[in-house]
Design an enzyme around this catalytic site. Structure first.
Site, PDB file in Angstrom:
ATOM      1  N   GLU A   1      -6.037 -10.674  -1.741  1.00  0.00           N
ATOM      2  CA  GLU A   1      -6.811 -10.496  -0.495  1.00  0.00           C
ATOM      3  C   GLU A   1      -8.307 -10.376  -0.785  1.00  0.00           C
ATOM      4  O   GLU A   1      -9.005  -9.565  -0.176  1.00  0.00           O
ATOM      5  CB  GLU A   1      -6.342  -9.231   0.260  1.00  0.00           C
ATOM      6  CG  GLU A   1      -4.857  -9.200   0.541  1.00  0.00           C
ATOM      7  CD  GLU A   1      -4.420  -8.036   1.440  1.00  0.00           C
ATOM      8  OE1 GLU A   1      -5.282  -7.362   2.018  1.00  0.00           O
ATOM      9  OE2 GLU A   1      -3.205  -7.823   1.552  1.00  0.00           O
TER      10      GLU A   1
ATOM     11  N   ASP B   1     -12.145 -10.244  -0.822  1.00  0.00           N
ATOM     12  CA  ASP B   1     -13.403 -10.465  -0.102  1.00  0.00           C
ATOM     13  C   ASP B   1     -14.448  -9.543  -0.719  1.00  0.00           C
ATOM     14  O   ASP B   1     -14.106  -8.549  -1.363  1.00  0.00           O
ATOM     15  CB  ASP B   1     -13.289 -10.311   1.424  1.00  0.00           C
ATOM     16  CG  ASP B   1     -12.566  -9.065   1.900  1.00  0.00           C
ATOM     17  OD1 ASP B   1     -12.536  -8.067   1.154  1.00  0.00           O
ATOM     18  OD2 ASP B   1     -12.039  -9.085   3.023  1.00  0.00           O
TER      19      ASP B   1
ATOM     20  N   GLU C   1       0.809  -1.230   0.000  1.00  0.00           N
ATOM     21  CA  GLU C   1       0.000   0.000   0.000  1.00  0.00           C
ATOM     22  C   GLU C   1       0.838   1.273   0.000  1.00  0.00           C
ATOM     23  O   GLU C   1       0.607   2.178   0.803  1.00  0.00           O
ATOM     24  CB  GLU C   1      -0.976  -0.017   1.183  1.00  0.00           C
ATOM     25  CG  GLU C   1      -1.856  -1.260   1.168  1.00  0.00           C
ATOM     26  CD  GLU C   1      -2.845  -1.329   2.337  1.00  0.00           C
ATOM     27  OE1 GLU C   1      -2.736  -0.512   3.265  1.00  0.00           O
ATOM     28  OE2 GLU C   1      -3.726  -2.206   2.300  1.00  0.00           O
TER      29      GLU C   1
ATOM     30  N   HIS D   1     -10.223  -6.116  -2.188  1.00  0.00           N
ATOM     31  CA  HIS D   1     -11.237  -5.912  -1.147  1.00  0.00           C
ATOM     32  C   HIS D   1     -12.362  -5.128  -1.812  1.00  0.00           C
ATOM     33  O   HIS D   1     -12.242  -3.913  -2.027  1.00  0.00           O
ATOM     34  CB  HIS D   1     -10.665  -5.121   0.032  1.00  0.00           C
ATOM     35  CG  HIS D   1      -9.625  -5.872   0.787  1.00  0.00           C
ATOM     36  ND1 HIS D   1      -9.930  -7.000   1.534  1.00  0.00           N
ATOM     37  CD2 HIS D   1      -8.296  -5.689   0.909  1.00  0.00           C
ATOM     38  CE1 HIS D   1      -8.816  -7.459   2.091  1.00  0.00           C
ATOM     39  NE2 HIS D   1      -7.816  -6.697   1.726  1.00  0.00           N
TER      40      HIS D   1
ATOM     41  N   ASN E   1       2.210  -4.927  -3.275  1.00  0.00           N
ATOM     42  CA  ASN E   1       0.814  -5.305  -3.026  1.00  0.00           C
ATOM     43  C   ASN E   1      -0.017  -4.058  -2.707  1.00  0.00           C
ATOM     44  O   ASN E   1       0.414  -3.220  -1.917  1.00  0.00           O
ATOM     45  CB  ASN E   1       0.811  -6.260  -1.803  1.00  0.00           C
ATOM     46  CG  ASN E   1      -0.516  -6.936  -1.559  1.00  0.00           C
ATOM     47  OD1 ASN E   1      -1.111  -7.501  -2.482  1.00  0.00           O
ATOM     48  ND2 ASN E   1      -0.987  -6.906  -0.323  1.00  0.00           N
TER      49      ASN E   1
HETATM   50  C1  XIL Z   1      -5.949  -6.521   8.228  1.00  0.00           C
HETATM   51  C2  XIL Z   1      -6.293  -7.723   9.093  1.00  0.00           C
HETATM   52  O1  XIL Z   1      -7.189  -8.536   8.401  1.00  0.00           O
HETATM   53  C3  XIL Z   1      -6.897  -7.276  10.401  1.00  0.00           C
HETATM   54  O2  XIL Z   1      -7.081  -8.382  11.261  1.00  0.00           O
HETATM   55  C4  XIL Z   1      -6.003  -6.235  11.069  1.00  0.00           C
HETATM   56  O3  XIL Z   1      -6.635  -5.752  12.230  1.00  0.00           O
HETATM   57  C5  XIL Z   1      -5.696  -5.112  10.127  1.00  0.00           C
HETATM   58  O4  XIL Z   1      -5.129  -5.622   8.924  1.00  0.00           O
HETATM   59  N1  XIL Z   1      -4.808  -4.838   3.538  1.00  0.00           N
HETATM   60  C6  XIL Z   1      -3.763  -5.604   3.979  1.00  0.00           C
HETATM   61  C7  XIL Z   1      -3.929  -6.469   5.169  1.00  0.00           C
HETATM   62  O5  XIL Z   1      -2.720  -5.653   3.315  1.00  0.00           O
HETATM   63  O6  XIL Z   1      -2.749  -6.614   5.908  1.00  0.00           O
HETATM   64  C8  XIL Z   1      -5.045  -5.976   6.069  1.00  0.00           C
HETATM   65  O7  XIL Z   1      -5.257  -6.953   7.081  1.00  0.00           O
HETATM   66  C9  XIL Z   1      -6.296  -5.722   5.263  1.00  0.00           C
HETATM   67  C10 XIL Z   1      -6.066  -4.675   4.212  1.00  0.00           C
END
Ligand code: XIL
Length: 355
Positions: free
Chosen positions: A270, A272, A163, A240, A204
């Site tokens: 990641e 969802d 990020e 996401h 990422n």
């Molecule tokens: C999130 C986890 O899922 C949570 O449990 C934690 O509190 C915060 O981080 N992008 C990412 C991940 O790269 O590391 C993040 O994970 C979600 C967003």
């Protein structure tokens, strides 16, 4: 069952098995695959993964069994982050991450290391410390190289920088960027590569899946790195998303293709899909169905691009998703429900992967 009935049953079974070829009365059973995902994905040359949370792996046998059955890559959701691995200066704690890595090895799974450099999950000694540029470079180099070296034989993929770009396309003003400067990105990749030259190193990010200002900026950043000879292997598109304006599959394909054309591999890292959208008029059944179609569309996009090598979700059961905490209300963004029953999304992925 009586003995005579048993004999009769055996007779019929035998007759059914030995019926003459071409006997139209015998309907050939059509085998509809039902999973597991990892087996179907392997046949398509794709890795299928999930993030893993530590506590349930220890305490919830169904969690562990489902994980082992369905996935061939795991991404530690939190326990490899900076605050977990180096909570105090030069003091490394790998216990929980080691447990995840051992689980992966016991079940022939790969581990996707997450992550080495991020603006979140930093310990107080970093966020509240005062550092010169040279001091912070030493801190970051030691961190990156200690973590990568600790897992040199077990972890072959690393999210090196997570990020680093803002939504408007500018570089994020993290502590790393502010004190070290934009060069921190190249440096982190070089340091990770020194510690394990075989490891596949990733950049990422989120909201850079389709076409837009941010994905253009990520593309430009990575193109520059490739041109400078920085040892970057691939890019993770987090994914996401929600059923409210999901990315357009043709845009995702186009974006993946331009990244692959740089010589980079692409992963969905990641995924969802939120469905609890405020004021959405659709019923829960309809939203679950749309969620299923959204999962399937992204998986198909990945399958359509030669360089897309992995499809990973941010968890697999709604029981332990991070989304409610992140958005402040309940949601069901994953592919198994809270009781590990496969949702329409799971079935859609199975159908998409089926030969
Ligand atoms: C999130 C986890 O899922 C949570 O449990 C934690 O509190 C915060 O981080 N992008 C990412 C991940 O790269 O590391 C993040 O994970 C979600 C967003």
């Amino acid at each position: 069952m009586k003995k005579s009935a048993l004999v009769l049953l055996l007779f019929y079974l035998l007759a059914a098995c030995t019926s003459a070829p071409g006997d139209k009365s015998q309907v050939k059973p059509t085998t509809v695959p039902t999973g597991p995902l990892r087996q179907l994905a392997q046949q398509r040359g794709l890795l299928v993964g999930t993030s893993v949370v530590y506590q349930p792996l220890r305490r919830d046998a169904t969690y562990a069994a489902t994980l082992a059955r369905e996935f061939d890559v795991i991404t530690p959701e939190n326990v490899m982050k900076f605050d977990a691995t180096e909570p105090f200066p030069d003091t490394y704690t790998f216990g929980q991450a080691d447990t995840l890595v051992q689980f992966a090895q016991a079940h022939q799974m790969q581990v996707h290391g997450h992550n080495l450099v991020w603006h979140q999950a930093l310990p107080d000694w970093i966020t509240q410390g005062t550092f010169t540029r040279d001091q912070l470079m030493t801190v970051l180099k030691n961190h990156v190289q200690s973590v990568v070296s600790h897992y040199k034989d077990q972890v072959n993929m690393w999210d090196v920088v997570n990020e680093g770009v803002n939504e408007d396309g500018s570089l994020r003003q993290s502590i790393w960027e502010r004190i070290i400067g934009s060069k921190y990105i190249d440096l982190a990749f070089q340091w990770a590569h020194e510690a394990n030259p075989r490891a596949h190193l990733f950049y990422n990010d989120y909201d850079a899946e389709g076409m837009g200002v941010k994905s253009d900026a990520v593309y430009k950043l990575l193109k520059g790195m490739v041109e400078r000879g920085i040892p970057i292997y691939g890019v993770g598109l987090q994914m996401h998303i929600s059923i409210d304006r999901p990315p357009v599959p043709s845009d995702v394909i186009a974006n993946m293709q331009r990244l692959a054309a740089l010589g980079l591999k692409v992963q969905v890292t990641e995924m969802d899909v939120q469905i609890e959208i405020q004021a959405d008029p659709r019923s829960l059944t309809e939203r679950l169905e749309f969620q299923a179609q959204t999962y399937s569309a992204i998986l198909r996009s990945c399958l359509a691009v030669k360089g897309c090598e992995s499809f990973t979700m941010w968890g697999f059961t709604d029981r332990y998703t991070w989304i409610p905490q992140a958005v402040g209300h309940p949601d069901q963004p994953l592919i198994f429900d809270e009781n590990y029953r496969p949702k329409p999304a799971y079935k859609a992925l199975v159908q998409t992967l089926a030969p």
